[in-house]
Design a protein around this motif. Structure first.
Motif, short mmCIF file in Angstrom:
data_model
loop_
_atom_site.label_atom_id
_atom_site.label_comp_id
_atom_site.label_asym_id
_atom_site.label_seq_id
_atom_site.Cartn_x
_atom_site.Cartn_y
_atom_site.Cartn_z
N UNK A 1 1.15 36.66 74.67
CA UNK A 1 1.27 38.26 74.76
C UNK A 1 0.33 38.80 73.62
N UNK A 2 0.05 37.83 72.76
CA UNK A 2 -0.79 38.39 71.52
C UNK A 2 -2.31 38.03 71.71
N UNK B 1 3.42 25.78 75.47
CA UNK B 1 3.74 26.19 74.28
C UNK B 1 3.34 27.76 73.76
N UNK C 1 7.50 28.43 63.64
CA UNK C 1 7.79 28.19 65.08
C UNK C 1 8.18 26.72 65.28
N UNK D 1 6.96 37.93 68.22
CA UNK D 1 5.66 38.05 68.94
C UNK D 1 4.71 39.21 68.25
N UNK E 1 11.96 26.53 66.09
CA UNK E 1 12.34 27.41 67.10
C UNK E 1 11.78 26.41 68.58
N UNK F 1 3.43 38.34 64.95
CA UNK F 1 2.51 37.14 64.84
C UNK F 1 2.37 36.69 63.70
N UNK F 2 3.40 35.93 63.12
CA UNK F 2 3.52 35.24 62.01
C UNK F 2 2.64 33.99 62.12
N UNK F 3 2.20 33.28 61.03
CA UNK F 3 1.47 32.01 61.10
C UNK F 3 2.45 30.81 61.19
N UNK G 1 10.66 33.46 66.62
CA UNK G 1 9.46 33.90 66.19
C UNK G 1 9.29 35.45 66.86
N UNK H 1 -3.11 31.80 65.32
CA UNK H 1 -2.70 33.23 64.93
C UNK H 1 -3.30 33.78 63.56
N UNK I 1 6.17 29.57 75.80
CA UNK I 1 7.60 29.29 74.72
C UNK I 1 7.77 30.04 73.58
N UNK I 2 6.55 30.29 72.86
CA UNK I 2 6.57 30.93 71.52
C UNK I 2 6.26 32.59 71.64
N UNK I 3 5.94 32.98 73.16
CA UNK I 3 5.53 34.26 73.48
C UNK I 3 4.14 34.57 72.89
N UNK I 4 3.32 33.81 72.50
CA UNK I 4 2.12 34.03 72.00
C UNK I 4 1.01 34.45 72.98
#
Lengths: 141, 118
Positions: free
Chosen positions: B96-97, B88, A111, A103, A114, A106-108, A101, B63, B91-94
């Motif tokens: 940071x968003x 979660x 994931x 980051x 992954x 920030x795609x919807x 993904x 998101x 893991x998906x680095x979200x």
């Protein structure tokens, strides 16, 4: 089948309302495993999310959300290894085309696989006897 | 899925009531965030304290809400992440968003101060 091996074969309608049931079966199964000096909370969460992701991938992508289709899941868990197989009858997908993904963007979507790859040790997707099989293996310690 | 909607000092608080946020119910949350921003809300807080389990669809819904906040020049923050949910995000680095706060009070205080980081 070994003394401490558990095998489950599950077929459910191709509907997202059953995601919770399948996820919770994985969660409960992980908690049944004996482990010296502690529980299996982390594995329970991992099994829950992997089953949820693999099953929703089959329901929504392979089977185009067709409620009349069936998703078949087989689970095998021993002291040393966990193996999950999810069978679909869809058009299939290229596992290697699924990247990490992004980051920043920030795609919807994108994931699910992954997450499966992060949690499991070996992930393959192949055609077998008229079905596609997403096979996911993890060594247990 | 049931989502409780409340207001506190100009902040719209959306609280999913289910323990699971997955491909079966995440569209409801996605719709609720979209509706809030489209109705003119600038400050939206999603309180995840009831959510014990999230999957990639749940993350995707958040998101989508984040994108709505950007396009409406608003602000979306999250609070109350339980262990599986936090892992979660990492893991998906979200993590940071999103702007993530430990609890509801910290998140509300950040709106009061007009904090924006990220």
């Amino acid at each position: 089948m070994g003394r401490n091996t558990i095998e489950l074969d599950i077929k459910v309608p191709n509907q997202t309302r059953y995601l919770s049931l399948i996820g919770r079966i994985g969660d409960a199964l992980a908690r049944e495993l004996e482990e010296e000096g502690g529980g299996r909370e982390v594995l329970a969460d991992q099994l829950n999310v992997v089953l949820t992701e693999a099953m929703s991938n089959a329901i929504l992508h392979a089977h185009d959300d067709d409620p009349d289709k069936t998703v078949h899941i087989s689970l095998s868990i021993s002291d040393h290894e966990l193996c999950i197989r999810v069978f679909d009858q869809g058009r299939g997908f290229d596992l290697d085309a699924v990247g990490e993904p992004d980051d920043e963007g920030a795609r919807e979507h994108g994931r699910g696989l992954f997450i499966i790859r992060c949690v499991m040790d070996v992930v393959t997707y192949r055609r077998s006897k008229g079905f596609n099989v997403l096979e996911m293996r993890k060594k247990l310690r | 899925m049931e989502i409780a909607v409340t207001e506190n000092s100009g902040v719209t608080i959306l609280t999913p009531m289910n323990e699971r946020l997955d491909a079966h119910n995440s569209d409801t949350l996605k719709g609720a965030m979209k509706e809030s921003f489209e109705a003119g809300a600038k400050n939206v807080l999603v309180d995840l304290s009831n959510v014990r389990f999230i999957d990639s669809s749940g993350l995707g819904a958040l998101v989508s809400g984040f994108k709505n906040s950007v396009s409406h020049r608003g602000r979306l923050t999250l609070s109350g992440l339980q262990e599986q949910v936090r892992s979660m995000f990492e893991l998906t680095r979200l993590h940071r968003v999103f702007e993530i706060y430990e609890g509801l009070d910290e998140a509300l205080a950040s709106f009061a101060e007009g904090d924006v980081h990220g």
